[in-house]
Enzyme design. Structure first.
Site, PDB file in Angstrom:
ATOM      1  N   CYS A 160      38.685  37.517  26.893  1.00  0.00           N
ATOM      2  CA  CYS A 160      37.356  37.944  26.428  1.00  0.00           C
ATOM      3  C   CYS A 160      37.368  38.157  24.918  1.00  0.00           C
ATOM      4  O   CYS A 160      36.357  37.892  24.249  1.00  0.00           O
ATOM      5  CB  CYS A 160      36.912  39.203  27.154  1.00  0.00           C
ATOM      6  SG  CYS A 160      36.533  38.887  28.880  1.00  0.00           S
ATOM      7  N   GLU A 216      32.340  40.908  29.809  1.00  0.00           N
ATOM      8  CA  GLU A 216      32.061  40.540  28.415  1.00  0.00           C
ATOM      9  C   GLU A 216      31.606  39.087  28.330  1.00  0.00           C
ATOM     10  O   GLU A 216      30.646  38.752  27.629  1.00  0.00           O
ATOM     11  CB  GLU A 216      33.313  40.725  27.538  1.00  0.00           C
ATOM     12  CG  GLU A 216      33.859  42.139  27.508  1.00  0.00           C
ATOM     13  CD  GLU A 216      34.906  42.430  28.583  1.00  0.00           C
ATOM     14  OE1 GLU A 216      34.722  41.996  29.741  1.00  0.00           O
ATOM     15  OE2 GLU A 216      35.885  43.115  28.272  1.00  0.00           O
TER      16      GLU A 216
HETATM   17  N1  LIG Z   1      37.523  44.298  29.959  1.00  0.00           N
HETATM   18  C1  LIG Z   1      37.518  43.907  31.259  1.00  0.00           C
HETATM   19  C2  LIG Z   1      38.617  44.085  32.055  1.00  0.00           C
HETATM   20  C3  LIG Z   1      38.553  43.684  33.361  1.00  0.00           C
HETATM   21  N2  LIG Z   1      37.431  43.126  33.854  1.00  0.00           N
HETATM   22  C4  LIG Z   1      37.329  42.773  35.269  1.00  0.00           C
HETATM   23  C5  LIG Z   1      38.083  41.679  35.862  1.00  0.00           C
HETATM   24  C6  LIG Z   1      38.357  42.126  37.286  1.00  0.00           C
HETATM   25  O1  LIG Z   1      37.233  41.911  38.120  1.00  0.00           O
HETATM   26  C7  LIG Z   1      38.586  43.540  37.088  1.00  0.00           C
HETATM   27  C8  LIG Z   1      40.029  43.867  36.854  1.00  0.00           C
HETATM   28  O2  LIG Z   1      40.628  43.918  38.078  1.00  0.00           O
HETATM   29  P1  LIG Z   1      41.758  44.974  38.440  1.00  0.00           P
HETATM   30  O3  LIG Z   1      43.057  44.301  38.141  1.00  0.00           O
HETATM   31  O4  LIG Z   1      41.565  46.201  37.572  1.00  0.00           O
HETATM   32  O5  LIG Z   1      41.544  45.275  39.882  1.00  0.00           O
HETATM   33  O6  LIG Z   1      37.792  43.890  35.990  1.00  0.00           O
HETATM   34  C9  LIG Z   1      36.348  42.949  33.044  1.00  0.00           C
HETATM   35  O7  LIG Z   1      35.282  42.454  33.500  1.00  0.00           O
HETATM   36  N3  LIG Z   1      36.408  43.339  31.759  1.00  0.00           N
HETATM   37 ZN    ZN Z   2      38.288  39.818  29.975  1.00  0.00          ZN
END
Ligand SMILES: Nc1ccn([C@H]2C[C@H](O)[C@@H](COP(=O)(O)O)O2)c(=O)n1
Ligand code: ZN
Length: 191
Positions: free
Chosen positions: A126, A99
């Site tokens: 975000c 985001e």
């Molecule tokens: N709305 C979101 C939620 C998470 N992310 C990204 C940040 C990390 O790269 C990954 C989350 O890591 P996890 O703990 O699930 O292995 O996703 C995002 O970009 N937007």
């Molecule tokens: Zn986020």
């Protein structure tokens, strides 16, 4: 009365469905969510890839992003791990969320009154960026982390400021992109 050859050819085409528009095209929402999912394919995160797409009131895409390391922080050198003894050795302190990147990648003066399409509901950090940027609507596909405090906080903030959020329920489980299809002859009876 017999029609001249020219007209009977046209009517033949119509009967074969070629003078009518396609009805299996993507609608706007599918197109924007699919764009977010396509962007996610660029992510180097081995465990989770998220994409986001910011759209203005004229249905124009003004920003696309995916989760990744900040510009200049090599995604070969910075860590992608999760459960490391030191937080400095896991991805969380470094990775930019989809985001944030979609908003910062904007190709318009601002993203005021825009809608953001995102694969996963936005985290609290975000959510703050979304609010400060002037985005007015959040469309998400998964809310798998809804029970976690940071996602509850996002909703509290969105509710407080009147940002509308709703879950996109796709009509199709998959949308296929076939690079060879461009060479198909659409008039060929075999296709
Ligand atoms: N709305 C979101 C939620 C998470 N992310 C990204 C940040 C990390 O790269 C990954 C989350 O890591 P996890 O703990 O699930 O292995 O996703 C995002 O970009 N937007
Ligand atoms: Zn986020």
């Amino acid at each position: 009365m017999d029609l001249p050859q020219k007209f009977s050819d046209l009517s033949l085409e119509k009967n074969n469905g070629h003078s009518k528009k396609r009805d299996d095209y993507l609608d706007w929402r599918e197109y924007f969510m699919a764009t977010a999912f396509l962007a996610a394919k660029r992510s180097k995160d081995p465990s989770f890839q998220v994409g986001a797409c910011v759209v203005n009131k004229d249905n124009k895409i003004v920003g696309v992003g995916y989760n990744g390391m900040p510009i200049g922080c090599s995604d070969d050198e910075f860590p992608w791990g999760k459960n490391t003894p030191s937080p400095l050795d896991s991805k969380y302190l470094y990775v930019c969320h989809a985001e944030m990147n979609a908003i910062l990648n904007k190709n318009s003066a601002d993203v005021k009154d825009c809608t953001i399409y995102v694969g996963l509901f936005p985290c609290n950090e975000c959510a703050k960026i979304i609010i400060q940027s002037g985005i007015k609507e959040v469309v998400y596909l998964s809310d798998k982390n809804a029970h976690k405090s940071m996602y509850i906080a996002s909703k509290k903030m969105f509710d407080a400021v009147g940002i509308k959020y709703w879950q996109f329920i796709p009509r199709h489980e998959k949308i296929e992109i076939n690079f060879t299809g461009i060479d198909w002859d659409c008039m060929s009876p075999s296709k």
